[in-house]
Design an enzyme around this catalytic site. Structure first.
Site, PDB file in Angstrom:
ATOM      1  N   TYR A 149      29.495   7.629   6.666  1.00 19.40           N
ATOM      2  CA  TYR A 149      30.430   6.505   6.260  1.00 19.40           C
ATOM      3  C   TYR A 149      29.428   5.982   5.067  1.00 19.40           C
ATOM      4  O   TYR A 149      28.068   6.252   5.196  1.00 19.40           O
ATOM      5  CB  TYR A 149      30.450   5.293   7.292  1.00 19.40           C
ATOM      6  CG  TYR A 149      30.952   4.070   6.955  1.00 19.40           C
ATOM      7  CD1 TYR A 149      32.053   3.978   6.174  1.00 19.40           C
ATOM      8  CD2 TYR A 149      30.061   2.780   6.985  1.00 19.40           C
ATOM      9  CE1 TYR A 149      32.523   2.810   5.778  1.00 19.40           C
ATOM     10  CE2 TYR A 149      30.666   1.544   6.311  1.00 19.40           C
ATOM     11  CZ  TYR A 149      31.950   1.573   5.868  1.00 19.40           C
ATOM     12  OH  TYR A 149      32.423   0.461   5.469  1.00 19.40           O
ATOM     13  N   TYR A 159      26.147  -3.217   9.889  1.00 18.93           N
ATOM     14  CA  TYR A 159      26.412  -1.793  10.346  1.00 18.93           C
ATOM     15  C   TYR A 159      24.976  -1.345  11.049  1.00 18.93           C
ATOM     16  O   TYR A 159      24.959  -0.273  11.642  1.00 18.93           O
ATOM     17  CB  TYR A 159      26.968  -1.222   9.141  1.00 18.93           C
ATOM     18  CG  TYR A 159      27.414   0.343   9.546  1.00 18.93           C
ATOM     19  CD1 TYR A 159      28.817   0.383   9.700  1.00 18.93           C
ATOM     20  CD2 TYR A 159      26.810   1.810   9.146  1.00 18.93           C
ATOM     21  CE1 TYR A 159      29.289   1.445  10.179  1.00 18.93           C
ATOM     22  CE2 TYR A 159      27.456   2.775   9.413  1.00 18.93           C
ATOM     23  CZ  TYR A 159      28.702   2.729   9.835  1.00 18.93           C
ATOM     24  OH  TYR A 159      29.417   4.004  10.111  1.00 18.93           O
TER      25      TYR A 159
HETATM   26  P1  NAI Z   1      36.042   7.356  18.111  1.00 19.31           P
HETATM   27  O1  NAI Z   1      35.530   6.073  19.042  1.00 19.31           O
HETATM   28  O2  NAI Z   1      37.618   7.418  18.545  1.00 19.31           O
HETATM   29  O3  NAI Z   1      35.134   8.397  18.317  1.00 19.31           O
HETATM   30  C1  NAI Z   1      33.857   8.696  18.552  1.00 19.31           C
HETATM   31  C2  NAI Z   1      33.495   9.669  19.534  1.00 19.31           C
HETATM   32  O4  NAI Z   1      32.366   9.844  19.793  1.00 19.31           O
HETATM   33  C3  NAI Z   1      34.428   9.443  20.929  1.00 19.31           C
HETATM   34  O5  NAI Z   1      35.363  10.358  21.087  1.00 19.31           O
HETATM   35  C4  NAI Z   1      33.125   9.199  21.876  1.00 19.31           C
HETATM   36  O6  NAI Z   1      33.413   9.803  23.216  1.00 19.31           O
HETATM   37  C5  NAI Z   1      32.199  10.399  21.145  1.00 19.31           C
HETATM   38  N1  NAI Z   1      30.845  10.455  21.756  1.00 19.31           N
HETATM   39  C6  NAI Z   1      30.186   9.303  21.926  1.00 19.31           C
HETATM   40  N2  NAI Z   1      28.945   9.708  22.653  1.00 19.31           N
HETATM   41  C7  NAI Z   1      29.093  11.159  22.674  1.00 19.31           C
HETATM   42  C8  NAI Z   1      28.272  12.269  23.254  1.00 19.31           C
HETATM   43  N3  NAI Z   1      26.892  11.841  23.714  1.00 19.31           N
HETATM   44  N4  NAI Z   1      28.703  13.406  23.378  1.00 19.31           N
HETATM   45  C9  NAI Z   1      29.939  13.862  22.752  1.00 19.31           C
HETATM   46  N5  NAI Z   1      30.750  12.800  22.239  1.00 19.31           N
HETATM   47  C10 NAI Z   1      30.237  11.370  22.308  1.00 19.31           C
HETATM   48  O7  NAI Z   1      35.993   6.673  16.646  1.00 19.31           O
HETATM   49  P2  NAI Z   1      36.066   7.296  15.168  1.00 19.31           P
HETATM   50  O8  NAI Z   1      36.097   6.230  14.162  1.00 19.31           O
HETATM   51  O9  NAI Z   1      37.266   8.607  15.545  1.00 19.31           O
HETATM   52  O10 NAI Z   1      34.610   8.164  15.108  1.00 19.31           O
HETATM   53  C11 NAI Z   1      34.651   9.473  14.790  1.00 19.31           C
HETATM   54  C12 NAI Z   1      33.386   9.584  13.457  1.00 19.31           C
HETATM   55  O11 NAI Z   1      33.924   9.131  12.435  1.00 19.31           O
HETATM   56  C13 NAI Z   1      32.018   9.016  13.876  1.00 19.31           C
HETATM   57  O12 NAI Z   1      30.945   9.596  13.665  1.00 19.31           O
HETATM   58  C14 NAI Z   1      32.114   7.709  13.121  1.00 19.31           C
HETATM   59  O13 NAI Z   1      30.965   7.234  12.849  1.00 19.31           O
HETATM   60  C15 NAI Z   1      32.930   8.359  11.884  1.00 19.31           C
HETATM   61  N6  NAI Z   1      33.353   7.388  11.048  1.00 19.31           N
HETATM   62  C16 NAI Z   1      34.275   6.502  11.301  1.00 19.31           C
HETATM   63  C17 NAI Z   1      34.726   5.236  10.523  1.00 19.31           C
HETATM   64  C18 NAI Z   1      35.498   4.110  10.852  1.00 19.31           C
HETATM   65  O14 NAI Z   1      35.625   3.270  10.395  1.00 19.31           O
HETATM   66  N7  NAI Z   1      36.329   4.170  12.173  1.00 19.31           N
HETATM   67  C19 NAI Z   1      34.474   5.391   8.979  1.00 19.31           C
HETATM   68  C20 NAI Z   1      33.474   6.433   8.748  1.00 19.31           C
HETATM   69  C21 NAI Z   1      32.981   7.550   9.591  1.00 19.31           C
END
Ligand code: NAI
Length: 270
Positions: A149, A159
């Site tokens: 991000y 953030y």
């Molecule tokens: P999400 O909450 O659906 O996905 C985050 C995932 O990380 C979850 O599936 C969670 O179970 C997993 N996770 C957490 N701790 C863990 C661990 N110890 N081992 C394995 N998995 C673990 O949310 P999202 O938004 O799909 O996030 C995915 C990526 O996208 C993240 O890196 C987030 O920072 C990034 N991102 C998200 C944005 C947004 O606005 N939603 C914008 C830019 C990047």
């Protein structure tokens, strides 16, 4: 629409929690394009999530792994090797800040939480890369992606330490990308627009964030589905010489100073 871009390719997708997750959309698109993959998440994510539904839909196996545990990762990649041999793609879609989750301010961090959030959001990427590196598990021209991000480059209120984690994450892609280059493997991060997911909406003021980004981006915010399309392109053979990059997938947001829409709001013309 399917182009068969990932026909015959095998991979691992980390981080699909529910049908809002970016990784969920990526899995659906990769399946449409002909890829086979293992879905992985932390044990707690598996309990909370709806991953079985996605696994059924995409004919995938689920293997749990805490991405901060090298032992878990070794088991996961051994299982992947047994199933597929070498791999063609990996998606790291993992992020969490304990300080953000518990409302701890940047000027008053709990450093145990800072370390944990770093390990989950950035350290885990190095651990994944190092595990597949040591096992020599990637095919030539494989592609490895992590999601980032723009708070890695610019400041956004609340953030918090996720900004630092994303800066570190992007740096890992550059640093490890050199070594993977020797094996003809590419490593990149995609810097995605704010997206309404469980992780996204956990950031205080997310509604304001996403509306502001929409008004600032000439093409509007990129959705999770559009991010999935971009990931497919990056996993395909059409992007073989892109490596060590942080690629903005944000409707133009990162190149803007201010947009007319935002100015109009301040001058009361909108
Ligand atoms: P999400 O909450 O659906 O996905 C985050 C995932 O990380 C979850 O599936 C969670 O179970 C997993 N996770 C957490 N701790 C863990 C661990 N110890 N081992 C394995 N998995 C673990 O949310 P999202 O938004 O799909 O996030 C995915 C990526 O996208 C993240 O890196 C987030 O920072 C990034 N991102 C998200 C944005 C947004 O606005 N939603 C914008 C830019 C990047």
């Amino acid at each position: 629409m399917s182009y068969g871009l990932l026909e015959g390719k095998k991979g691992i997708i980390f981080g699909a929690l529910n049908n809002q997750s970016i990784a969920w959309k990526v899995a659906e698109r990769c399946h449409e394009e002909g890829a086979e993959f293992i879905l992985s998440n932390a044990p707690i994510g598996l309990r909370m999530g709806e991953l079985n539904e996605l696994a059924e839909k995409t004919g995938s196996e689920i293997i749990g792994a805490d991405a901060t545990s090298v032992e878990d990762l070794e088991k996961l990649f051994d299982a992947a090797e047994e199933k597929y041999g070498k791999l063609d793609f990996i998606l790291h879609s993992i992020g969490m800040s304990v300080n953000v989750r518990k409302g701890r301010h940047y000027t008053d961090m709990n450093y145990d939480w800072t370390a944990k959030g770093w390990d989950i959001s950035a350290g885990s990427f190095h651990k994944i890369l190092q595990t597949v590196w040591k096992k020599d598990l990637m095919n030539e021209w494989a592609s490895i992606l992590a999601l980032s991000y723009i708070a890695a480059q610019r400041n956004f209120p609340d953030y918090n330490d996720m900004a630092d984690n994303k800066a570190y994450l992007e740096s890992i892609a550059r640093s490890f990308g050199v070594y993977f280059g020797e094996r003809k493997v590419r490593v990149n991060t995609i810097s995605q627009s704010p997206t309404p997911t469980t992780a996204g909406t956990g950031v205080k003021g997310f509604g304001g964030f996403i509306s502001f980004a929409e008004d600032m981006s000439p093409l509007g915010n990129a959705t999770a589905d559009e991010c999935a399309d971009f990931c497919v392109a990056m996993f395909s053979d059409l992007t073989r010489k892109i490596t060590m990059q942080n690629l903005y997938h944000d409707g133009g947001f990162s190149a803007m100073g201010v947009s007319q829409k935002v100015i109009d709001r301040y001058t009361g013309e909108n």
